[in-house]
Structure formats: structure tokens, C-alpha cells
Design a protein around this motif. Structure first.
Motif, mmCIF file in Angstrom:
data_model
loop_
_atom_site.group_PDB
_atom_site.id
_atom_site.type_symbol
_atom_site.label_atom_id
_atom_site.label_comp_id
_atom_site.label_asym_id
_atom_site.label_seq_id
_atom_site.Cartn_x
_atom_site.Cartn_y
_atom_site.Cartn_z
ATOM 1 N N UNK A 1 64.845 25.429 52.967
ATOM 2 C CA UNK A 1 63.558 26.106 53.033
ATOM 3 C C UNK A 1 63.374 26.563 54.472
ATOM 4 N N UNK A 2 62.769 27.726 54.625
ATOM 5 C CA UNK A 2 62.572 28.201 55.984
ATOM 6 C C UNK A 2 61.346 27.541 56.594
ATOM 7 N N UNK A 3 61.236 27.661 57.880
ATOM 8 C CA UNK A 3 60.116 27.065 58.609
ATOM 9 C C UNK A 3 59.062 28.126 58.872
ATOM 10 N N UNK B 1 59.843 18.914 64.404
ATOM 11 C CA UNK B 1 60.720 17.751 64.328
ATOM 12 C C UNK B 1 61.754 17.909 63.215
ATOM 13 N N UNK B 2 61.336 18.478 62.079
ATOM 14 C CA UNK B 2 62.281 18.695 60.990
ATOM 15 C C UNK B 2 63.435 19.593 61.439
ATOM 16 N N UNK B 3 63.099 20.618 62.217
ATOM 17 C CA UNK B 3 64.142 21.518 62.722
ATOM 18 C C UNK B 3 65.114 20.776 63.630
ATOM 19 N N UNK C 1 66.303 27.712 67.421
ATOM 20 C CA UNK C 1 67.297 27.194 68.358
ATOM 21 C C UNK C 1 67.643 25.735 68.042
ATOM 22 N N UNK C 2 66.641 24.974 67.608
ATOM 23 C CA UNK C 2 66.894 23.575 67.261
ATOM 24 C C UNK C 2 67.779 23.476 66.022
ATOM 25 N N UNK C 3 67.498 24.285 65.008
ATOM 26 C CA UNK C 3 68.309 24.269 63.793
ATOM 27 C C UNK C 3 69.763 24.616 64.106
ATOM 28 N N UNK C 4 69.956 25.553 65.024
ATOM 29 C CA UNK C 4 71.321 25.960 65.397
ATOM 30 C C UNK C 4 71.987 24.977 66.348
ATOM 31 N N UNK C 5 71.250 23.960 66.795
ATOM 32 C CA UNK C 5 71.811 22.997 67.725
ATOM 33 C C UNK C 5 71.980 23.554 69.113
ATOM 34 N N UNK D 1 65.373 19.653 54.073
ATOM 35 C CA UNK D 1 66.155 20.866 53.827
ATOM 36 C C UNK D 1 65.737 22.047 54.686
ATOM 37 N N UNK D 2 65.113 21.780 55.825
ATOM 38 C CA UNK D 2 64.662 22.879 56.687
ATOM 39 C C UNK D 2 65.883 23.662 57.170
#
Length: 567
Positions: free
Chosen positions: A211-213, A46-48, A29-33, A245-246
Motif C-alpha cells: 500500500x502506498x503512503x 515509521x512504517x516506511x 527515501x526510507x522505503x528505498x533504504x 505492507x507500506x
């Protein structure tokens, strides 16, 4: 504009940094904003968030100004700039480095940004190279910087970016101002670039890598629960976006930087066997670094190396030290030479050159090498003095005595020696039966178990003296090579390290036709040679393609594609 779905109360936000819990759903959800994670204590989480902020304007604004975490403000400020807003910034730790990925702002926004914050002029100049804002670039009156030049070359399909590149390269000297390794800009004391363009820039085209988490756990890519450390992670030397690059990989074809070919149109790979030009071509130079270290090439390695080791680099350095005395002498003066893994290798190389200046009675055991008879044998007197000077070296000296067939030295050590499986294996391989006979007798004296019976299964890798080479050749070849083509592992023969470049060497020797035949798979040269013979007039690549079409593909070579030496 993205919106945070969790509360923005500062005390609530700060409390989240105390929680080390992990959630796949929160990270995605964080990566998608979409929403901030309920726990922010883990670095992977945090990276996400950094990724989400950088790619979704308006997301994560509740994290601005959080005490002790200026990195979130940096990400928010970078996103604002790229979205054509100029943020209020005063704390030096809140000024971002990369303000050109994933988007570039309008030229006038960058112009206003420099007027307001003059110390960001090189950052803006870098953005000009990406976007082709040549008028603004000229207004900035910057020193010709290699990072900006490489960025402009990376965007040479834009005519104005190409003009920026040409203007920089037309200068007689370039100056090191921007540093992508440290995300810093040296405005007050720039230095002349020691080389030409040197592939030391995280150009924008490389920032699309993902890279995936995953949940931090022992052995995972986030195995210390904080920093990404797995060899398949992106090399940690570049992190100009601060998110490593997460992301959420689109499919299984997403490559890690570590696995990507070291070349654009083969220009970088061609340098494996050609002199380095003043300006390196576009591409990733990691494989060149590893090969320079492996062969102990001081000039190439000094120019190419990065400030942080690649995954296989320590093993390559140690192998280079063992095989190149002058490289060992040079590396003995480097800061890393104080590390025990390098100190052992340097000491071993000096011993094999009959120099014991690095060994005394007080030399720590962790700095004493075991492999001291390959690739060179020292004089018998050197080994005798080594054993006298530091008794901890007796097992290694005894092994060297067997390899070199120094019977007098061996006999002088026997009463100080506790037999070992590896020593039994070497003695059994020696044409001189004296060593095996005396070892058997010594075991009886010490009432030891039958080490001879278990010696063959001891997994020892040090059989240089008995005709078994420490290094082997490769029998399988891919279509392209990269840093991941260099094998490495702990527990190898060079005092606990091994570096394997056999696949790269095979690729370098092979015909272009053979490389092309590999396609997305690998060519098994044993299968080609044994299945068809060497007398056919057609090319090897043609033979391979025909054999594959006939459904006769063979796999040759043992040990994961490595041809093992036979004793």
C-alpha cells in the motif's frame, strides 16, 4: 548494503521522534533504504522506515536500541538474520517474529540461531517451510503447527516444503503454537487446534502486497495521524512484518488485500455454497466470514471469524442478528454484545420475538433500537408494554403500529407522540388513512411545520411495512467476488447499519459462462436481458460477449448496480 545519510548521534535520533512533520520525499527515501526521515513521530513515517530496514541490510542501524522503540531493533534483527548474521539479542521485545520475508537465511544460519536462542525454534521451523529446509525442520522436533503447515503448502512447488507439509498433515492432531494475529509463539501451553487448517496464516506469498503512503489527514488512509484505518488499507489482522505492507506501488494494478479475490483456483469461493471441509483450502476467507455473519450462521461464523472485525463485518453481524433469532441469542453472549450497535440489534430481535427482558426504564437510549417491525412483527401487547416501560421507545412503537396496522395501539400513543417526517412517510404509504389523518391533526395541535410535504425527501430507509424492501438485489456482476464485493455504509436501515451482499449472491447464482464474460469489467444482467430477450438458445455469457462485440453494451440497474424495490 544500504547506508544512512543522516547523523547517528543518539540524542539527535531521539529528537526526531518528537517531530510530527511529514514529507513524501523522506518516506520514499526510507522505503528505498536511502536515508532516515528527519521526523519520526508519525506512524506512517515509521512504517516506511520498517520497510526500508527489512528490505535493505545496513539501513537504519542508528535506530538500534532507541529507548521506548524496540520495534526498530526487531526490524534490524530480522534483517540481520535474513542476511546471514546472528545479532546479539537479550531484551524479549527485540526478538523478531518474521525472519523469512523478504529473504530466507542459509540453513546453517538458522541452525546456529536455534542453538543460541532455542525459543526461536518455531520461527525457524516456519522459515524451513518457506525455504524447504527439511533436514533442519526434522531436527527441530516441533509440534505439528497449522501456521507452519499452511506456509509449507504455500510453497508446495518446493519438493521439500511439500514434504514438510505432508509430515505435518500426517499427524493425527495439530497444535496451535504460532499466532500470526498477535505475532506470538505459545511454547509453554500449546493447545490442540480447534479446527483443521483454517486460513489463519499470513503466508509469504501474501506479503508482497503493498500500500502506498500518504500524509495523515482527516479522511485519509491515516486519518487519525497514527494508525492506518481506511477500509482500503490492508486488513489489520495480519502485520507479521510490522510495516503494514507500506511501499511504493509499481503501477495502478497493485491491489489492496481487501480487494483481492478470495480464492486460489476458486476453491475458497466454492465454499460460499458448500459445507466447510475440515481443512480450508488456500486463499483468503474474508468473504466467507462476511457471508456467515450476514446470514447468521453460528457454526460457520464461529469457525471463520478473525479476532479483529473486517470493515463490513459489523453491518453483516447486525443484519444476521435481525434475521436469525438464534444467532442473536448466541451473539448476546459474546464480548462485543456490550457495544451499543450490537446491543440495539439484539434487543430489536428479542422485541420482535415478544421478549422485553432486555428493556427497562433505565435502558440507555443508545441501546434502544428504532427498527422493531422488520423482519418480524411483535404482538400489539408487546409494543404497548415497550412504550409503557421506556417512553423513549414511543416513536419506534408508533412506527410499528402503522406497519402492523394496530390502530388501538396507535390511538393510545397519539397524545404522547411528536410527529416526524419518517412517521409521515410510513403513514402516507399505509392503506389505512387513519394514521395520516391523525398525524395531520396532531401537527396542528402542536403547531408544527408541514412535515408531510418534506416526508418524501427525508431519505428514510425503513419502508418495510409499505412494500419497499430494506434489501435489494444486484444487477451488475464482476468476474470474481471478494470481501470488497460486500457493500456497507453507516446510516442504513438496521439501526444505522447496512450490509449489501447482492453482488455476491448474483455471482453465486450465475453460470460460469456469465462470470467469465465479465472479464475485467462487470456484466450488466439488465442489459443482457432487456437487450436480447430470454428466448435465445445461446448462453447468457455468449449473448453478452456478442453484444459487447457489437458495441451495444448497456448498463442496467439503479443505485450503483442495485435494483431498487418499488413501493
Amino acid at each position: 548494503m544500504a547506508a544512512d545519510t543522516h547523523g547517528s548521534n543518539p540524542s539527535t535520533i531521539e529528537h526526531r521522534f518528537m517531530s510530527m512533520s511529514y514529507s513524501d520525499e523522506d518516506c520514499a527515501a526510507a522505503i528505498r533504504g536511502e536515508s532516515l526521515p528527519k521526523a519520526l513521530g508519525l506512524y506512517v513515517t515509521q512504517l516506511c522506515v520498517f520497510r526500508g530496514i527489512r528490505h535493505h541490510h545496513g539501513f537504519g542501524t542508528a535506530l538500534r536500541g532507541i529507548p521506548g522503540h524496540p520495534e526498530f531493533s526487531r526490524a534490524l534483527n530480522a534483517r540481520d538474520i535474513m542476511s546471514n548474521f546472528i545479532p546479539e539479542m537479550s531484551d524479549p521485545d527485540e526478538f523478531p517474529y518474521c525472519i523469512w520475508h523478504p529473504d530466507v537465511a542459509a540453513e546453517e544460519i538458522y541452525r546456529q540461531l536455534v542453538r543460541r536462542y532455542p525459543h526461536l525454534r518455531y520461527h525457524v521451523g516456519r522459515a524451513c517451510a518457506v525455504a524447504g529446509y527439511i533436514d533442519l525442520y526434522r531436527e527441530l522436533d516441533l509440534l505439528p503447527d497449522p501456521c507452519i503447515a499452511e506456509e509449507a503448502r504455500d510453497h508446495a512447488q518446493n519438493a521439500n516444503s511439500k514434504r514438510i507439509f505432508d509430515e505435518i498433515m500426517g499427524q493425527p492432531l495439530r497444535w496451535t503454537v504460532m499466532d500470526d494475529y498477535t505475532r506470538s509463539v505459545n511454547l509453554h501451553n500449546p493447545t490442540p487446534a480447534p479446527y483443521g487448517l483454517n486460513a489463519d496464516t499470513a503466508v509469504a506469498s501474501s506479503l508482497g502486497w503493498k500500500q502506498d503512503f500518504e500524509r495523515p489527514a482527516p479522511g485519509s488512509r491515516f486519518d487519525d495521524g497514527y494508525q492506518p484505518t481506511h477500509p482500503l488499507n490492508p486488513p489489520s489482522y495480519f502485520n507479521i512484518t510490522e510495516d503494514h505492507g507500506i511501499g511504493e506501488p509499481l503501477d495502478d494494478e497493485d491491489l489492496h488485500v481487501y480487494d483481492q479475490p478470495a480464492t486460489k483456483e476458486s476453491a475458497m469461493s466454492d465454499l460460499l455454497w458448500n459445507p466447510l471441509p475440515h481443512h480450508l483450502p488456500e486463499g483468503n476467507k474474508d468473504l466467507l466470514i462476511l457471508m456467515a455473519a450476514f446470514y447468521g450462521n453460528i457454526d460457520r461464523y464461529t469457525r471463520l471469524r478473525r479476532p479483529i472485525f473486517l470493515q463490513a463485518e459489523p453491518g453483516c453481524i447486525i443484519r444476521g442478528i435481525y434475521h436469525n433469532t438464534l444467532f442473536a441469542r448466541w451473539y448476546s453472549q459474546q464480548p462485543a454484545a456490550t457495544e451499543s450497535r450490537f446491543a440495539r440489534a439484539i434487543t430489536a430481535r428479542f422485541i420482535m420475538c415478544n421478549d422485553l427482558s432486555r428493556v427497562s426504564t433505565t435502558t440507555p437510549p443508545e441501546e434502544l433500537p428504532y427498527l422493531i417491525w422488520y423482519p418480524t412483527l411483535a404482538h400489539e401487547a408487546t409494543y404497548a408494554e415497550l412504550a409503557r416501560r421506556n417512553p423513549a421507545t414511543v416513536p419506534a412503537v408508533a412506527r410499528a403500529a402503522v406497519v402492523a396496522d394496530y390502530t388501538h395501539l396507535w390511538d393510545s400513543l397519539l397524545q404522547r407522540l411528536v410527529p416526524q417526517e419518517a412517521l409521515f412517510a410510513e403513514a402516507k404509504a399505509s392503506p389505512n388513512a387513519h394514521y395520516l389523518t391523525s398525524l395531520r391533526r396532531r401537527c396542528v395541535e402542536l403547531d408544527l411545520p408541514d412535515l408531510e410535504a418534506t416526508a418524501a425527501a427525508s431519505g428514510d430507509d425503513y419502508f418495510a411495512g409499505s412494500g419497499r424492501p430494506l434489501e435489494s438485489s444486484a444487477t451488475e456482476m464482476p468476474a470474481v467476488v471478494h470481501a470488497g464485493s460486500v457493500g456497507w455504509d453507516m446510516g442504513g436501515p438496521y439501526d444505522g447499519y447496512r450490509a449489501d451482499v447482492g453482488m455476491v449472491e448474483l455471482w453465486a447464482c450465475a453460470e460460469e459462462d456469465m462470470r467469465a464474460a465479465a472479464g475485467e469489467d462487470v456484466v450488466s444482467v439488465v442489459g443482457v436481458y432487456e437487450g436480447m430477450g430470454m428466448g435465445a438458445e445461446e448462453g447468457v455469457g455468449e449473448r453478452w460477449r456478442r453484444r459487447r462485440a457489437e458495441g451495444l453494451r448497456g448498463r442496467g440497474g439503479g443505485g450503483g448496480g442495485r435494483g431498487k424495490g418499488e413501493g
